[in-house]
Scaffold this motif. Sequence first.
Motif, PDB file in Angstrom:
ATOM      1  N   SER A  92      -6.270  -2.080   9.026  1.00 15.55           N
ATOM      2  CA  SER A  92      -6.567  -0.715   8.583  1.00 15.55           C
ATOM      3  C   SER A  92      -6.032   0.303   9.567  1.00 15.55           C
ATOM      4  CB  SER A  92      -8.055  -0.477   8.377  1.00 15.55           C
ATOM      5  OG  SER A  92      -8.767  -1.639   8.395  1.00 15.55           O
TER       6      SER A  92
ATOM      7  N   GLY B  40       0.788  -1.224   0.000  1.00 11.64           N
ATOM      8  CA  GLY B  40       0.000   0.000   0.000  1.00 11.64           C
ATOM      9  C   GLY B  40       0.818   1.269   0.000  1.00 11.64           C
TER      10      GLY B  40
ATOM     11  N   VAL C 165     -10.504   2.939   3.739  1.00  6.54           N
ATOM     12  CA  VAL C 165      -9.848   1.634   3.749  1.00  6.54           C
ATOM     13  C   VAL C 165     -10.347   0.802   4.927  1.00  6.54           C
ATOM     14  CG1 VAL C 165      -7.642   0.475   4.079  1.00  6.54           C
ATOM     15  CG2 VAL C 165      -7.823   2.352   2.479  1.00  6.54           C
TER      16      VAL C 165
ATOM     17  N   ASN D 168      -5.335  -1.654  -3.908  1.00  4.85           N
ATOM     18  CA  ASN D 168      -4.479  -1.552  -2.725  1.00  4.85           C
ATOM     19  C   ASN D 168      -4.079  -2.953  -2.275  1.00  4.85           C
ATOM     20  OD1 ASN D 168      -3.434  -1.182  -0.135  1.00  4.85           O
ATOM     21  ND2 ASN D 168      -4.607   0.692   0.121  1.00  4.85           N
ATOM     22  N   CYS D 169      -2.785  -3.203  -2.304  1.00  2.16           N
ATOM     23  CA  CYS D 169      -2.337  -4.582  -2.067  1.00  2.16           C
ATOM     24  C   CYS D 169      -2.656  -5.055  -0.660  1.00  2.16           C
ATOM     25  CB  CYS D 169      -0.848  -4.747  -2.306  1.00  2.16           C
ATOM     26  SG  CYS D 169      -0.082  -3.388  -3.100  1.00  2.16           S
TER      27      CYS D 169
ATOM     28  N   CYS E  34       1.850   3.092  -2.576  1.00  2.00           N
ATOM     29  CA  CYS E  34       1.421   4.124  -3.533  1.00  2.00           C
ATOM     30  C   CYS E  34       0.526   5.142  -2.868  1.00  2.00           C
ATOM     31  CB  CYS E  34       0.646   3.514  -4.693  1.00  2.00           C
ATOM     32  SG  CYS E  34       1.575   2.324  -5.578  1.00  2.00           S
ATOM     33  N   SER E  35      -0.476   4.654  -2.169  1.00  2.00           N
ATOM     34  CA  SER E  35      -1.402   5.610  -1.579  1.00  2.00           C
ATOM     35  C   SER E  35      -0.736   6.372  -0.451  1.00  2.00           C
ATOM     36  CB  SER E  35      -2.655   4.894  -1.086  1.00  2.00           C
ATOM     37  OG  SER E  35      -2.301   3.858  -0.202  1.00  2.00           O
TER      38      SER E  35
ATOM     39  N   ILE F 117      -8.383   2.094  -4.461  1.00  2.00           N
ATOM     40  CA  ILE F 117      -8.392   1.230  -3.270  1.00  2.00           C
ATOM     41  C   ILE F 117      -8.526  -0.223  -3.714  1.00  2.00           C
ATOM     42  CG2 ILE F 117      -9.653   0.628  -1.154  1.00  2.00           C
ATOM     43  CD1 ILE F 117     -10.470   3.464  -0.857  1.00  2.00           C
TER      44      ILE F 117
ATOM     45  N   TYR G  51      -2.410   0.659   8.874  1.00  2.00           N
ATOM     46  CA  TYR G  51      -2.265   1.480   7.677  1.00  2.00           C
ATOM     47  C   TYR G  51      -2.539   2.938   8.014  1.00  2.00           C
ATOM     48  CZ  TYR G  51      -3.729   3.151   2.987  1.00  2.00           C
ATOM     49  OH  TYR G  51      -3.897   3.839   1.817  1.00  2.00           O
TER      50      TYR G  51
END
Lengths: 216, 383
Positions: A144, A33, A54, A117-118, A35-36, A114, A147
């Motif tokens: 989450s 995740g 997410v 999103n890996c 990239c985001s 999303i 994250y």
Amino acid sequence: MSQKKEALFSKKNKKLITDPLDDNNPITVQVLGICSALAITVQLKPAVVMSFSVLFVLSVANVVVSLLRKFIPSRIRIIVFLVVIATLVILVDEVLKAYVFDVSKELSVFVGLIITNCIIMGRLEAFALGNTPWKSFLDGIGNSFGYAWILIAVAFFRELLGSGTLYGYPVLEKLGIYNFGYENNGMMILPPMALVTVGLIIWVQRIRNKKLIEPK
Amino acid sequence: MKVFRNLLDGIKPNFEKGGKLEKLYPAYDAFETFLFVPDHTTNEGTHIKDAIDLKRTMFMVIVALIPCVLFGMWNVGYQYSIASGESMTFIQQFNFGFWKFLPLIIVSYAVGLAVEFAFAVLRGHQVNEGYLVTGMLIPLTMPIDVPLWMLAISVIFAVVIGKEVFGGTGMNILNPALTARAFLFFAYPSWMSGDKVWVQNASVDGYSGATILGDLASSMNWQSLSGQWSISDMFFGTIPGSVGETSMVAIILGALILLFTGVGSWRIILSTFLGGYFMAYLFNLWGYNELMSTPAHIHLMIGSFAFGAVFMATDPVTASQTNKGKYIYGFLIGVFAILIRTFNPAYPEGMMLAILLMNIFAPLIDHYIVQANVNKRLKRATV
């Protein structure tokens, strides 16, 4: 099925929530995740909205896939995951457009992304497919949050140092720091500094948590 | 000398194992080996007996930088006297520049060495001497007006992110001095580009302190500029710019010192200039905008091209290690520097970006050079 019933918040279940916060953080340890984390951490607001999106998508998708786990043919499981995630993401997107339109515009394509999103795909594949709905739900929540706190920490520094504001509030201006000749750091707004900030967080985390250091 | 030796020997027990200040041994060691050739030798295997170690290599680079430093100081005063219209004698100009430039050097060294010492003490290794050169290069690549706190932040960024996270001197991928400059360039662009920052007090009415590259980028005609600055101005360096980069004479002097002592690689310097000339010449033939139609030999004299080629590209840690690799590495630096300059006028400092880019590719170049050699010799093998 004479299994002993497990308490709702047994030690094992609690670990599902606490592990992804530190020892098994999706961003800093599993490096998913990213990239985001780079794209939407220029300011706090989009980062917070993204975290909630997410949180919703991951926890619900985990539960749904866990419920379906005995009926999903393993050869097409990725497609099934995608359908579940995509449905939820479209829901989130519509809600954002309806209630926080400006943030939705700012997040633009990243809400839709999303889906890719890996972290979400990874949790469905690695956890929800083999665990009960309740455990999957806890796992979704835990991941989450793992994250979210990285996202928000990165966004906090990038917004404070890059734009001098916090959640849109001009903190540094109110403190009067600009009068001393201080200037906002334009580099913090550029994506490379997000990567460096994540790197610094990983650095601090590994100093504190010796478990993460690989044996030589 | 005797005095220093006695002093050092007197306080040494405090720093050795079991002494009161055992933790600070790296700091003590740094000073001792800076003043005296260390007497410890390798315990096993072959080793070369030579008085020159990393510290003394670095010292040669500092010596090579002295012409640039002295000329830069004078030029700061000279540009100021033109801008403000004050008539100053040679000594006054030098004095003016000296006192303007000195704080930059002090801040650069104080902050950089503080970070280095902190890391050395925390990690318990010797103080890396790499910062001796970096600390001098950083202020030389700055505009004279840069606020000191910005300089301090960029130095911290360069030493921590550019070097220490990779494991310290000798392990870094990017040239730390250029990392500092790149950080400042992107973080505080208004202090690092435009036409007001290169000359002290340039806000005087009717005076343009723009660098030649800046003027060309804003599509000013080359012919009209050559009225303002003659080629000898560029060669001697009486033009606005970063402190150390303007004078070809000072840079050539420095280059000769580097080459004579064998510290700098002539392959890199030569191929960088060749690459730059080649690319600029190609663009001359095309001549699409003012920067492209600027004569190729002028391109090599303006901006930081020469300074970068001699002092930045030759950094032994971040450059290619193989001889063939050095040619490729240097040539591509020259090509990319001119390419970035001409195609993106927002980044007139193509040299900085080109060197940083090639720093990243240097290990890859080396890998293929070594691999090619391995393959060649394998073919010859008859087992």
